[in-house]
Scaffold this active site. Sequence first.
Site, short mmCIF file in Angstrom:
data_model
loop_
_atom_site.label_atom_id
_atom_site.label_comp_id
_atom_site.label_asym_id
_atom_site.label_seq_id
_atom_site.Cartn_x
_atom_site.Cartn_y
_atom_site.Cartn_z
CB THR A 10 -1.19 0.21 1.74
OG1 THR A 10 -1.70 -1.43 1.09
CG2 THR A 10 -1.63 1.16 1.15
CD GLU A 173 -0.61 -1.61 10.95
OE1 GLU A 173 0.80 -1.97 10.86
OE2 GLU A 173 -0.25 -0.84 10.52
CE LYS A 188 0.06 4.56 13.53
NZ LYS A 188 -1.57 4.20 12.96
N1 HSE Z 1 -3.47 0.86 10.65
C1 HSE Z 1 -2.99 1.60 10.54
C2 HSE Z 1 -4.06 2.14 11.22
C3 HSE Z 1 -1.78 1.98 9.75
O1 HSE Z 1 -4.78 2.22 11.38
O2 HSE Z 1 -4.03 3.71 11.53
C4 HSE Z 1 -1.43 3.77 9.73
O3 HSE Z 1 -0.84 3.16 10.44
#
Ligand code: HSE
Length: 371
Positions: A10, A173, A188
């Site tokens: 992606t 993910e 994060k």
């Molecule tokens: N899986 C993550 C989300 C992708 O849904 O925020 C972006 O970091």
Amino acid sequence: MRIGLLGFGTVGQGVYELTGPRPDMQVAWVLCRRPLSLPDAKVTHDFNDILLDPTVDTVVEAIGGLHPAREYVLAAIQAGKNVVTANKALVATFYDELLPLTQEQGTLLRCTASVGGGIGWLSELERVRRIETVEQVGGIVNGTCNYILDAMTRRSLSYEEALAQTQALGYAEADPTTDVDGIDTWHKLIVSANIAFGVSLDISAIPAAGIRRIRGEDVARFRARGYTCKLICQAAREGAAFHAFVQPTLFPQGVPEATVPDNYNLITLVGSTSGRQSFLGQGAGRYPTAYNVVQDCVDFLNGRGFYCRYGPKVRVTNDKALCYYVRGGDWPRERTRENWDGAAVTEPVPIFQMHRWLKENPEAFIAALPG
Ligand code: HSE
């Protein structure tokens, strides 16, 4: 700039497309396991082709996961190549290895797309730090969880239906348990807090509760009382130590967090002089994420590397007390303040204690009430 692009999923495809028309950067190599033919770049399945090409000055890591991403990134830094990564798991987990090595080698490292997708959140933290102290960071940083919670709240979808939609849209993910168990949000938070405070938080003391156990009945109870549930992270200074945690949280209708739709993120900092600043944007998806990867490449062209210097290890206490909604598990009656149609609302409980209880009662769903 000649780029070695690791991964063509992606994010990688988005980076290839956005850099294509630019005269100042070119994707020279793409590392990809599946057969692929590209008009403007060489394709390889051997990372050494990229590492040993002296004309490649920048490696963009878009393969995700911890391994072999760590080994590729460390080798690139050691070879004197600058690195852009969108990989929050990598930066959060190996912060203590990546930062000192980058400083030692004098190479540039940026990871703006790793938090907030298309929001320039980490770049803004860097600017804030130039003139003030960041007191607190946090908010909604997982597009998948926000999409699920929003779809359950506004469209009455089931958890499973909403999760399937996030996968079809490319937000989740590769292993969506990383999203719904709060691990992606945890990564994060670690990256954001380390940069905001210029420290290295003790990650073993940062708990994460996710949304995997939420049901329609929970959402109905929240709605009936004027609340919207969001998965949030928060880190704040507390004397010489810090609070830092990830947990579902209830917001009264009308506050900004309650209104965040779809895959959007809302990230907030509290600065010592500027006060509260919030950033809203798409937190996941091909082009928002690729946008910030390319922004980092432009920053390299301007000589800008990491957002802060590597800082000291610091303690996380989480002894602040909050009231929680608890459904399921064996929550003690004497510590219950209210009953919401069969679910408990607790008296104030220290954050670390509630997360310890949740570990012993993994079938329960918890959400913090506004503190
Ligand atoms: N899986 C993550 C989300 C992708 O849904 O925020 C972006 O970091």
